[in-house]
Design a protein around this motif. Sequence first.
Motif, mmCIF file in Angstrom:
data_model
loop_
_atom_site.group_PDB
_atom_site.id
_atom_site.type_symbol
_atom_site.label_atom_id
_atom_site.label_comp_id
_atom_site.label_asym_id
_atom_site.label_seq_id
_atom_site.Cartn_x
_atom_site.Cartn_y
_atom_site.Cartn_z
ATOM 1 N N VAL A 39 -75.469 35.478 -31.510
ATOM 2 C CA VAL A 39 -74.091 35.030 -31.721
ATOM 3 C C VAL A 39 -73.574 35.604 -33.036
ATOM 4 N N SER A 40 -74.358 35.455 -34.070
ATOM 5 C CA SER A 40 -73.983 36.010 -35.365
ATOM 6 C C SER A 40 -75.243 36.199 -36.197
ATOM 7 N N ILE A 41 -75.156 37.090 -37.169
ATOM 8 C CA ILE A 41 -76.261 37.344 -38.093
ATOM 9 C C ILE A 41 -75.776 37.054 -39.496
ATOM 10 N N ASN A 42 -76.470 36.189 -40.185
ATOM 11 C CA ASN A 42 -76.119 35.876 -41.567
ATOM 12 C C ASN A 42 -76.819 36.872 -42.470
ATOM 13 N N ASN A 43 -77.709 36.415 -43.326
ATOM 14 C CA ASN A 43 -78.387 37.347 -44.227
ATOM 15 C C ASN A 43 -79.291 38.312 -43.460
ATOM 16 N N MET A 44 -79.309 39.553 -43.928
ATOM 17 C CA MET A 44 -80.279 40.546 -43.467
ATOM 18 C C MET A 44 -80.956 41.119 -44.702
ATOM 19 N N ASN A 51 -72.030 45.590 -39.119
ATOM 20 C CA ASN A 51 -72.007 44.369 -38.318
ATOM 21 C C ASN A 51 -71.703 44.648 -36.847
ATOM 22 N N ALA A 52 -70.951 45.682 -36.574
ATOM 23 C CA ALA A 52 -70.638 46.021 -35.184
ATOM 24 C C ALA A 52 -71.887 46.459 -34.423
ATOM 25 N N LYS A 53 -72.848 47.015 -35.151
ATOM 26 C CA LYS A 53 -74.090 47.501 -34.541
ATOM 27 C C LYS A 53 -75.263 46.570 -34.795
ATOM 28 N N ASN A 54 -75.034 45.457 -35.487
ATOM 29 C CA ASN A 54 -76.122 44.531 -35.843
ATOM 30 C C ASN A 54 -77.270 45.276 -36.517
ATOM 31 N N THR A 55 -76.926 46.153 -37.414
ATOM 32 C CA THR A 55 -77.913 47.023 -38.041
ATOM 33 C C THR A 55 -77.828 46.933 -39.554
ATOM 34 N N LYS A 74 -81.484 36.565 -40.348
ATOM 35 C CA LYS A 74 -81.247 35.147 -40.041
ATOM 36 C C LYS A 74 -80.141 35.093 -39.007
ATOM 37 N N VAL A 75 -80.503 34.673 -37.811
ATOM 38 C CA VAL A 75 -79.659 34.866 -36.637
ATOM 39 C C VAL A 75 -79.326 33.529 -35.988
ATOM 40 N N VAL A 76 -78.063 33.358 -35.656
ATOM 41 C CA VAL A 76 -77.654 32.254 -34.790
ATOM 42 C C VAL A 76 -77.672 32.800 -33.366
ATOM 43 N N ILE A 77 -78.461 32.151 -32.506
ATOM 44 C CA ILE A 77 -78.631 32.672 -31.148
ATOM 45 C C ILE A 77 -77.796 31.869 -30.160
ATOM 46 N N ARG A 78 -77.626 32.443 -28.989
ATOM 47 C CA ARG A 78 -76.824 31.783 -27.954
ATOM 48 C C ARG A 78 -77.447 30.461 -27.530
ATOM 49 N N ALA A 133 -77.215 25.857 -32.076
ATOM 50 C CA ALA A 133 -76.375 25.704 -33.272
ATOM 51 C C ALA A 133 -77.166 26.052 -34.522
ATOM 52 N N TYR A 134 -78.394 26.510 -34.330
ATOM 53 C CA TYR A 134 -79.276 26.716 -35.476
ATOM 54 C C TYR A 134 -79.453 28.194 -35.782
ATOM 55 N N GLU A 135 -79.861 28.426 -37.030
ATOM 56 C CA GLU A 135 -80.174 29.766 -37.514
ATOM 57 C C GLU A 135 -81.682 29.946 -37.480
ATOM 58 N N TYR A 136 -82.107 31.034 -36.910
ATOM 59 C CA TYR A 136 -83.531 31.353 -36.841
ATOM 60 C C TYR A 136 -83.813 32.635 -37.623
ATOM 61 N N THR A 137 -85.021 32.726 -38.148
ATOM 62 C CA THR A 137 -85.428 33.900 -38.910
ATOM 63 C C THR A 137 -86.317 34.794 -38.042
ATOM 64 N N TYR A 138 -85.956 36.077 -38.013
ATOM 65 C CA TYR A 138 -86.722 37.044 -37.240
ATOM 66 C C TYR A 138 -87.199 38.164 -38.146
#
Length: 121
Positions: A29-34, A73-77, A98-102, A105-110
């Motif tokens: 859905v969105s990516i916060n910090n990378m 951000n358009a490429k999630n890169t 740190k990604v919010v996934i579909r 409502a939570y942010e997960y770290t990958y």
Amino acid sequence: QVQLVESGGGLVLFGGSLRLSCAASGSIVSINNMGWYRQAPGKQRELVAVITGGGNTNYADSVKGRFTISRDNAKNTVYLQMNSLTPEDTAVYYCNAKVVIRRSAYEYTYWGQGTQVTVSS
């Protein structure tokens, strides 16, 4: 659900440059910090650089002025331009996001799988 794929590592001579890339894909859905971390043999993993969703950056003292983190951000890169490399920069470099996934409502770290950077003197 989310994959981070790194590229751009390799062997470079003292004073050379490399550019690392890390592309995120999956149920995003969105990516916060990378960010980028590195781990040298026998040492703990350490933060190299981080960039927020708004583009604010922070660097480890050891790489300030030599490394530049950026993102598309358009490429999630996220990218890490590394200049003036020294043997002390030799390590496995890991991408982090740190990604919010579909459907959540939570942010997960990958983490990415890591890419080896070796600087030869």
